[in-house]
Design an enzyme around this catalytic site. Structure first.
Site, PDB file in Angstrom:
ATOM      1  N   ARG A 111      -0.481   8.413   9.444  1.00  0.00           N
ATOM      2  CA  ARG A 111      -0.267   7.019   9.751  1.00  0.00           C
ATOM      3  C   ARG A 111       0.171   6.250   8.331  1.00  0.00           C
ATOM      4  NH1 ARG A 111      -3.900   2.569   9.221  1.00  0.00           N
ATOM      5  NH2 ARG A 111      -5.310   4.192   8.242  1.00  0.00           N
TER       6      ARG A 111
ATOM      7  N   HIS B  25     -10.872   9.133   7.676  1.00  0.00           N
ATOM      8  CA  HIS B  25     -10.570   7.879   7.556  1.00  0.00           C
ATOM      9  C   HIS B  25     -10.090   7.416   9.163  1.00  0.00           C
ATOM     10  CE1 HIS B  25      -9.701   3.818   6.276  1.00  0.00           C
ATOM     11  NE2 HIS B  25      -8.548   3.812   6.431  1.00  0.00           N
TER      12      HIS B  25
ATOM     13  N   HIS C 201      -8.803   9.388   3.669  1.00  0.00           N
ATOM     14  CA  HIS C 201      -8.367   8.228   2.786  1.00  0.00           C
ATOM     15  C   HIS C 201      -8.675   8.859   1.269  1.00  0.00           C
ATOM     16  CE1 HIS C 201      -8.057   4.348   0.494  1.00  0.00           C
ATOM     17  NE2 HIS C 201      -7.549   4.056   1.791  1.00  0.00           N
TER      18      HIS C 201
ATOM     19  N   ARG D 277      -0.497   8.779   2.098  1.00  0.00           N
ATOM     20  CA  ARG D 277      -1.986   9.170   1.757  1.00  0.00           C
ATOM     21  C   ARG D 277      -2.076  10.701   2.037  1.00  0.00           C
ATOM     22  NH1 ARG D 277      -4.993   4.977   5.416  1.00  0.00           N
ATOM     23  NH2 ARG D 277      -4.380   3.210   3.886  1.00  0.00           N
TER      24      ARG D 277
ATOM     25  N   GLU E 214       0.785  -1.260   0.235  1.00  0.00           N
ATOM     26  CA  GLU E 214      -0.056   0.122  -0.097  1.00  0.00           C
ATOM     27  C   GLU E 214       0.785   1.140  -0.175  1.00  0.00           C
ATOM     28  OE1 GLU E 214      -3.637  -0.087   2.567  1.00  0.00           O
ATOM     29  OE2 GLU E 214      -2.702  -1.780   3.390  1.00  0.00           O
TER      30      GLU E 214
END
Ligand code: FAD
Ligand code: SIN
Length: 552
Positions: A382, A347, A240, A286, A117
């Site tokens: 994160r 998110h 997100h 992200r 990811e």
């Protein structure tokens, strides 16, 4: 009749953090788990991508640590990152021992299939198809339900923690348990324990658009703050990048694992815009991807961007992402033939109740683990799939620390029952609905992906008024599940705004057009908020009982 319940360990929340704690603590004592809906309803059950860990000989602890630190934009605690990553393989093995069935490679069935990811330089994410959370929740809940030392109470919503200063006790704040509302019947029960764990998850519902389910109303953060615990880094709400854009698809996430397997973000005109934004393109961290999408949408006026998977084999997509494929089909999108319309949505909250490396808060006998906590692992942003890992590791660590408290039994002071004041049933639920909607819209419009001093100041003024309105309503009316959540989202919204105003720089997930750069003059710092608390003297009958206990 409402009643008083005693246990060695009290757990608020039945997601991964709460269950990990409960299963370990139950080896040594009696555990009560309270959960505000049916037990499986949690952020955990919706996790798609997987859980990160060092599981391949091609990977290394150092590489996972570096990726986590890079994503965290200078605010991670290195010692915490190194400790958690070092425990990652054992934590995943532990889940397998508890019955979690992760996906294995087809060509080498003895090995886990690892995906990738955003922000990860390696394939290191263990997954169960694209329903990893569902599988984890199933296995752990089954283990907890079968454990003779665990009592699980559903539809029991914690209202507030029971702490020493509210009982007139001076000195360091100590937690004795909580009051909780039994939804059927509306009775408020008292739960007392030697150690209490907050495992209430995140706060996505503070925002109008979110990937989170309805339970994510920040209850643990609000309760901890009211109890005098420190909360930290709440300005770092992670958006997100890819939530399905469809008027009827309520918060359906399109996993980052799709980009990990080769998906490309495109504008309506087909341009793959991430190529000019970051060297890692679609797999950039992200915060960068979400901001890039936000900028494209603002510039073009389009409603959404598109995630293109059509260059990949249709059979592969159907097998690897069965849940996402089917859900998109239900909304009229065949991802094997057409790009998926997506938008960013709130998110994951990186900040939370501040804890030590063992999950202890600065209130004695009160612990926090999982998304409710701020442990220092995530810093300002994160890394994908590090949150399930954190919930498992810190759930267990907090249990170990709580077990050590069993050696010094608690002297419970006399605890009064819940005081409903002069409460009567609310006659106008429309007030609650209106306040909910207003808080969430305000946060989306003024405290979103890109912030400014002006918008934050407006948000602060408005939320202060709303808080007063809600406080009045809350104390004037009987406590209901909706009112508990409304009060908590308003508190958390206010704390997020406060924290965002305190950070005079842009870092990780907090981006302000008024302070667009990192503050390079000082060492990166956490924002910390802690309520001034006053020792509240209990009613005379309780004072008399306390005096008797002290032998006065
Ligand atoms: P949760 O799982 O949210 O559990 C919280 C529990 O507390 C629930 O049982 C809730 O009902 C209960 N609760 C809340 N308030 C109260 C109260 N007042 N009284 C009693 N009970 C209460 N992370 C990853 O690492 N990998 C992924 O692939 C991934 N995918 C995700 C996909 C989606 C759609 C979402 C929303 C999140 C995803 N995340 C992922 C994040 C991750 O799922 C969560 O951070 C993690 O599961 C949090 O676990 P938790 O135990 O802390 O909280
Ligand atoms: C996802 O599957 O994209 C979510 C992963 C995460 O939030 O860590």
């Amino acid at each position: 009749m409402a009643s008083v319940h005693h246990s060695d360990f009290l757990v608020l929340g039945s997601g991964l953090a709460g269950l990990s704690y409960a299963l370990r603590a139950a080896e040594k004592g009696r555990v009560i788990i309270l959960t505000k809906r049916e037990a499986s309803e949690s952020n955990t059950i919706y996790a798609q991508g997987g859980i990160a860990g060092v599981l391949s000989p091609k990977d290394s602890i150092q590489s996972h640590v570096e990726d986590t630190l890079n994503a965290g934009a200078g605010l991670c605690r290195r010692d915490v990152v190194e400790g958690v990553v070092a425990e990652s393989a054992a934590a995943i093995q532990d889940m397998i021992r508890l019955g979690v069935r992760f996906t294995h490679r087809e060509d080498r069935p003895e090995q886990l299939d690892l995906t990738r990811e955003g922000g990860h330089s390696q394939r290191r994410i263990a997954h169960a198809g694209d329903i990893t959370g569902r599988e984890i929740e199933r296995a752990l809940l089954q283990a907890a339900r079968g454990h003779p030392n665990i009592t699980l109470l559903e539809n029991m919503a914690a209202i507030d923690l029971i702490v020493s200063f509210k009982l007139g006790i001076e000195g360091p704040i100590e937690c004795f348990g909580c009051y909780a509302l039994e939804k059927a019947g509306g009775r408020v029960h008292t739960f007392l324990a030697g150690a209490t764990l907050l495992a209430t998850g995140g706060a996505g519902k503070v925002y109008l658009y979110t990937t989170n389910p309805d339970i994510a109303t920040g209850d643990g953060i609000a309760m901890a703050y009211r109890a005098g615990a420190s909360v930290s880094n709440l300005e770092f709400m992670q958006f997100h990048p890819t939530c399905l854009f469809h008027p009827h698809a309520k918060s359906f996430l399109i996993s980052e694992a799709l980009r990990g397997e080769g998906g490309v973000l495109r504008r309506k005109d087909g341009e793959a815009f991430m190529a000019r934004v970051h060297p890692m393109k679609d797999l950039a961290p992200r915060d960068i991807v979400a901001r890039a999408i936000d900028a494209e949408l603002k510039r073009t006026g389009d409603d959404c961007v598109f995630l293109d998977m059509t260059h990949l084999e249709a059979s592969f997509l159907r097998e690897r992402f069965p849940n996402i494929h089917e859900t998109c089909l239900r909304f009229g999108v065949d991802m094997t033939r057409q790009p998926i319309p997506v938008v960013p949505a709130a998110h994951y909250l990186c900040g939370g109740v501040r804890t030590s490396e063992s999950g202890a808060t600065d209130v004695r006998r009160l612990f926090a683990a999982g998304e409710v906590a701020c442990t220092g692992l995530h810093g300002a942003n994160r890394l994908a799939s590090n949150s399930l890992l954190e919930a498992a590791v810190f759930g267990r660590r907090a249990a170990e620390k709580s077990i050590s408290l069993l050696d010094t039994p608690v002297m419970f002071p006399p605890i009064p029952g819940w005081d409903p004041g002069s409460a009567v049933m609310p006659d106008e639920m429309v007030v609650v609905t209106q306040n909910w909607e207003e808080v969430r819209r305000l946060m989306w419009n003024y405290v979103g992906i890109v912030r400014s001093d002006r918008r934050l100041t407006r948000a602060k003024r408005r939320i202060e008024l709303l808080r007063e309105e809600i406080k009045q309503y809350y104390w004037d009316f009987l406590v209901t599940a909706d009112l508990i959540e409304l009060r908590n989202i308003a508190t958390v919204a206010e704390l997020i705004i406060e924290s965002a105003l305190m950070r005079r720089e842009s870092r990780g997930l907090h981006y302000s057009i008024d302070c667009p750069d990192h503050d390079s003059r000082s060492r990166p710092r956490d924002t910390v908020l802690r309520k001034e608390v006053e020792v509240r003297h209990p009613p005379p009958d309780i004072q008399r009982l306390m005096g008797e206990r002290r032998g006065e």
